[in-house]
Design a protein around this motif. Structure first.
Motif, mmCIF file in Angstrom:
data_model
loop_
_atom_site.group_PDB
_atom_site.id
_atom_site.type_symbol
_atom_site.label_atom_id
_atom_site.label_comp_id
_atom_site.label_asym_id
_atom_site.label_seq_id
_atom_site.Cartn_x
_atom_site.Cartn_y
_atom_site.Cartn_z
ATOM 1 N N ASN A 147 0.227 19.194 4.106
ATOM 2 C CA ASN A 147 1.041 19.112 2.894
ATOM 3 C C ASN A 147 2.055 20.248 2.838
ATOM 4 O O ASN A 147 1.688 21.423 2.823
ATOM 5 C CB ASN A 147 0.127 19.142 1.661
ATOM 6 N N SER A 148 3.339 19.913 2.805
ATOM 7 C CA SER A 148 4.386 20.945 2.862
ATOM 8 C C SER A 148 4.390 21.816 1.606
ATOM 9 O O SER A 148 4.673 23.016 1.679
ATOM 10 C CB SER A 148 5.761 20.296 3.063
ATOM 11 N N ARG A 149 4.060 21.236 0.443
ATOM 12 C CA ARG A 149 4.033 22.033 -0.784
ATOM 13 C C ARG A 149 2.898 23.067 -0.726
ATOM 14 O O ARG A 149 3.066 24.201 -1.177
ATOM 15 C CB ARG A 149 3.878 21.126 -2.002
ATOM 16 N N ALA A 150 1.755 22.665 -0.174
ATOM 17 C CA ALA A 150 0.646 23.617 -0.028
ATOM 18 C C ALA A 150 1.067 24.793 0.859
ATOM 19 O O ALA A 150 0.742 25.958 0.580
ATOM 20 C CB ALA A 150 -0.583 22.916 0.554
ATOM 21 N N TRP A 151 1.827 24.503 1.920
ATOM 22 C CA TRP A 151 2.316 25.570 2.793
ATOM 23 C C TRP A 151 3.323 26.470 2.074
ATOM 24 O O TRP A 151 3.316 27.693 2.251
ATOM 25 C CB TRP A 151 2.939 24.969 4.062
ATOM 26 N N LEU A 152 4.200 25.869 1.260
ATOM 27 C CA LEU A 152 5.162 26.676 0.491
ATOM 28 C C LEU A 152 4.419 27.629 -0.449
ATOM 29 O O LEU A 152 4.749 28.819 -0.533
ATOM 30 C CB LEU A 152 6.099 25.760 -0.307
ATOM 31 N N LEU A 153 3.407 27.104 -1.160
ATOM 32 C CA LEU A 153 2.608 27.930 -2.073
ATOM 33 C C LEU A 153 1.883 29.036 -1.302
ATOM 34 O O LEU A 153 1.807 30.182 -1.762
ATOM 35 C CB LEU A 153 1.595 27.056 -2.822
ATOM 36 N N ALA A 154 1.362 28.698 -0.122
ATOM 37 C CA ALA A 154 0.625 29.675 0.685
ATOM 38 C C ALA A 154 1.550 30.784 1.186
ATOM 39 O O ALA A 154 1.187 31.972 1.151
ATOM 40 C CB ALA A 154 -0.049 28.973 1.860
ATOM 41 N N ILE A 155 2.736 30.406 1.656
ATOM 42 C CA ILE A 155 3.698 31.409 2.156
ATOM 43 C C ILE A 155 4.172 32.292 1.001
ATOM 44 O O ILE A 155 4.287 33.514 1.142
ATOM 45 C CB ILE A 155 4.890 30.711 2.861
ATOM 46 N N PHE A 156 4.401 31.690 -0.159
ATOM 47 C CA PHE A 156 4.822 32.454 -1.341
ATOM 48 C C PHE A 156 3.739 33.471 -1.719
ATOM 49 O O PHE A 156 4.026 34.656 -1.942
ATOM 50 C CB PHE A 156 5.096 31.500 -2.506
ATOM 51 N N PHE A 157 2.495 33.010 -1.786
ATOM 52 C CA PHE A 157 1.381 33.910 -2.109
ATOM 53 C C PHE A 157 1.253 35.006 -1.045
ATOM 54 O O PHE A 157 1.055 36.183 -1.359
ATOM 55 C CB PHE A 157 0.072 33.116 -2.208
ATOM 56 N N GLY A 158 1.384 34.620 0.239
ATOM 57 C CA GLY A 158 1.233 35.577 1.333
ATOM 58 C C GLY A 158 2.293 36.662 1.322
ATOM 59 O O GLY A 158 1.987 37.849 1.484
ATOM 60 N N LEU A 159 3.545 36.273 1.096
ATOM 61 C CA LEU A 159 4.634 37.262 1.080
ATOM 62 C C LEU A 159 4.498 38.197 -0.122
ATOM 63 O O LEU A 159 4.746 39.403 -0.014
ATOM 64 C CB LEU A 159 5.986 36.551 1.060
ATOM 65 N N GLY A 160 4.101 37.629 -1.265
ATOM 66 C CA GLY A 160 3.892 38.471 -2.452
ATOM 67 C C GLY A 160 2.742 39.444 -2.247
ATOM 68 O O GLY A 160 2.834 40.633 -2.596
ATOM 69 N N THR A 161 1.662 38.967 -1.643
ATOM 70 C CA THR A 161 0.500 39.818 -1.407
ATOM 71 C C THR A 161 0.779 40.842 -0.307
ATOM 72 O O THR A 161 0.150 41.905 -0.263
ATOM 73 C CB THR A 161 -0.733 38.956 -1.051
ATOM 74 N N ALA A 162 1.751 40.543 0.575
ATOM 75 C CA ALA A 162 2.150 41.511 1.605
ATOM 76 C C ALA A 162 2.653 42.803 0.964
ATOM 77 O O ALA A 162 2.375 43.901 1.462
ATOM 78 C CB ALA A 162 3.227 40.910 2.505
ATOM 79 N N VAL A 169 -4.354 28.212 -0.084
ATOM 80 C CA VAL A 169 -3.224 29.119 -0.348
ATOM 81 C C VAL A 169 -3.614 30.563 -0.031
ATOM 82 O O VAL A 169 -2.863 31.298 0.618
ATOM 83 C CB VAL A 169 -2.767 28.971 -1.820
ATOM 84 N N GLN A 170 -4.811 30.967 -0.473
ATOM 85 C CA GLN A 170 -5.259 32.337 -0.210
ATOM 86 C C GLN A 170 -5.590 32.538 1.275
ATOM 87 O O GLN A 170 -5.323 33.604 1.836
ATOM 88 C CB GLN A 170 -6.479 32.662 -1.059
ATOM 89 N N GLY A 171 -6.173 31.504 1.908
ATOM 90 C CA GLY A 171 -6.517 31.626 3.320
ATOM 91 C C GLY A 171 -5.301 31.908 4.187
ATOM 92 O O GLY A 171 -5.257 32.895 4.928
ATOM 93 N N ILE A 172 -4.285 31.050 4.065
ATOM 94 C CA ILE A 172 -3.037 31.256 4.820
ATOM 95 C C ILE A 172 -2.338 32.514 4.324
ATOM 96 O O ILE A 172 -1.822 33.325 5.117
ATOM 97 C CB ILE A 172 -2.100 30.032 4.662
ATOM 98 N N GLY A 173 -2.330 32.700 3.011
ATOM 99 C CA GLY A 173 -1.615 33.833 2.401
ATOM 100 C C GLY A 173 -2.141 35.175 2.867
ATOM 101 O O GLY A 173 -1.365 36.077 3.206
ATOM 102 N N TYR A 174 -3.471 35.327 2.911
ATOM 103 C CA TYR A 174 -4.030 36.608 3.334
ATOM 104 C C TYR A 174 -3.805 36.860 4.821
ATOM 105 O O TYR A 174 -3.692 38.022 5.244
ATOM 106 C CB TYR A 174 -5.518 36.685 2.996
ATOM 107 N N LEU A 175 -3.748 35.800 5.624
ATOM 108 C CA LEU A 175 -3.421 35.991 7.043
ATOM 109 C C LEU A 175 -1.997 36.539 7.186
ATOM 110 O O LEU A 175 -1.731 37.394 8.041
ATOM 111 C CB LEU A 175 -3.568 34.674 7.803
ATOM 112 N N ILE A 176 -1.080 36.047 6.347
ATOM 113 C CA ILE A 176 0.297 36.564 6.355
ATOM 114 C C ILE A 176 0.314 37.995 5.829
ATOM 115 O O ILE A 176 0.894 38.906 6.441
ATOM 116 C CB ILE A 176 1.215 35.663 5.492
ATOM 117 N N ALA A 177 -0.343 38.210 4.676
ATOM 118 C CA ALA A 177 -0.304 39.524 4.014
ATOM 119 C C ALA A 177 -0.966 40.604 4.860
ATOM 120 O O ALA A 177 -0.551 41.772 4.826
ATOM 121 C CB ALA A 177 -0.995 39.431 2.653
ATOM 122 N N GLY A 178 -1.987 40.217 5.635
ATOM 123 C CA GLY A 178 -2.694 41.197 6.445
ATOM 124 C C GLY A 178 -1.834 41.855 7.505
ATOM 125 O O GLY A 178 -2.120 42.969 7.951
ATOM 126 N N LEU A 179 -0.759 41.168 7.910
ATOM 127 C CA LEU A 179 0.115 41.721 8.945
ATOM 128 C C LEU A 179 0.987 42.865 8.424
ATOM 129 O O LEU A 179 1.446 43.697 9.199
ATOM 130 C CB LEU A 179 1.023 40.615 9.511
#
Length: 394
Positions: free
Chosen positions: A207-222, A338-348
């Motif tokens: 789902n592309s919207r789920a990915w958008l939400l995940a990337i948004f959460f990940g970048l914010g949490t970064a 969203v948190q799963g993908i997001g935290y993988l992004i934010a962790g970097l």
């Protein structure tokens, strides 16, 4: 779906228990930054290696999110939280006995797994138990997460000074896990069990919207993870004492707590969250620019703006995700993705910032990079029109 209605007293006790549990979700990471120079004096750590103390638990949180809901279905909500608090407590208290960088990093990763199991479960639990006040209760929950970070960042240097040991400054937060565990066990009879039938739903990976939400959460949490890891060391390099740099990080996280409480309550007036998100991102960008251009002047203003922005952005990212679906378990599954993908992004982000510091000799380029990331997120916010949610996620 049939909502579980709790009487006011058990519901209040459950909310208090959730708050105490949430206080345990950041001290294992937040206590590290203010004590970093003392740790590096005892254990050889480059900035890149030190970044792993924040990065790896965040990455572990991301990976554990994907099986967190399955674990909670298998163990039940009650036992999942008990096991998670035990993991966090053991990982934290183990730091009394650590002698190497790898042991310290492993303790951080173990704590990250415990944290993830709770964070995967809580949004669905809150949406189900407090369906009429999701934004406010999510605000309280997320604010308590940041409150735990504020307490650890502010008092870890003080504990280290009083006890003469940075290990005690890291390990003392196991007490929070013990208190939360006792209160959580005390209210278990008041907590009815959720039906698990709706949790068995399809994956959001396509789902592309789920990915958008995940990337948004990940970048914010970064921005959150990077500030948590490097704000105190940044100011220690500017000549501040560890205690004052820790207190500055504590002040920033106190502003996060304030914003985490107020922002969801303000945003609750409208289902369209876009204006609130734009204001929060503007605050973060201004804070980063101030850190770069004038760190020693108005030195309380920049952490204040960063804290207000980051503190509101964290719960609002999850609330926007929850807004997309009415069913609590399905919405919970979405926030877990969203948190799963997001935290993988934010962790970097702490690792990248640590590498920038090692290569360029300054954290300022890391702050500039995050300012650019926030500008990108402004464009993403335009996509969050609530009238189109049903079209994006069925």
């Amino acid at each position: 779906m049939e909502n579980v209605r709790a009487t006011s007293r058990p519901a209040l006790l459950l909310m208090v228990s959730i708050i105490l549990v949430a206080l345990n979700l950041r001290p294992s990471m937040a206590a590290v930054g203010p004590l970093l120079s003392a740790i590096r004096g005892d254990i050889p750590l480059s900035f890149s290696l030190a970044s792993l103390l924040t990065m790896l638990p965040v990455m572990a949180m991301g990976l554990a999110m994907f099986f967190g809901l399955s674990v909670s279905r298998w163990l039940g909500e009650q036992l999942t939280v008990v096991v998670s608090l035990l993991i966090i407590g053991l990982a934290t208290v183990s730091r009394l006995f650590l002698d190497s960088a790898i042991e310290l990093i492993l303790s951080a990763m173990l704590a990250g797994v415990g944290i993830a199991l709770i964070q995967a479960l809580m949004p669905a639990l809150i949406k189900s138990r407090f369906s009429d006040n999701v934004s406010v209760c999510m605000g309280l929950y997320v604010t308590s997460i940041m409150g735990g970070a504020a307490i650890a960042a502010s008092f870890a240097p003080l504990v280290m000074t009083r006890m003469g040991s940075w290990r005690m400054g890291l390990a003392i937060w196991a007490i929070l896990a013990l208190v939360a565990l006792l209160v959580w066990l005390g209210q278990r009879s008041a907590m009815p069990t959720l039906s698990a039938q709706a949790q068995r739903n399809g994956s959001f990976f396509a789902n592309s919207r789920a990915w958008l939400l995940a990337i948004f959460f990940g970048l914010g949490t970064a921005s959150y993870t990077c500030v948590l890891a490097w704000l105190a060391p940044y100011y220690v390099e500017k000549g501040w004492s560890e205690q004052n740099a820790g207190l500055l990080l504590g002040f920033l996280t106190a502003m996060e707590v304030l914003s985490g409480l107020l922002t969801p309550a303000i945003a609750n007036r409208s289902r369209d969250r876009r204006l609130v998100l734009v204001v929060l991102l503007a605050l973060i960008m201004t804070g980063f620019c101030g850190l770069i251009l004038s760190p020693q002047h108005l030195s309380l203003l920049w952490p204040c703006l960063l804290g207000l922005g980051i503190g509101g952005l964290f719960p609002m990212s999850l609330i926007v995700s929850l807004d997309h679906l009415d069913n609590p378990q399905r919405a919970g599954a979405l926030t877990a993705f969203v948190q799963g993908i997001g935290y993988l992004i934010a962790g970097l982000s702490p690792l990248i910032a640590g590498m920038i510091r090692d290569q360029l000799g300054s954290f300022e380029w890391a702050w500039w990079s995050l300012t650019g990331v926030m500008a990108l997120m402004l464009l993403m916010v335009l996509r969050f029109n609530p009238q189109h949610y049903a079209r994006h996620i069925h």
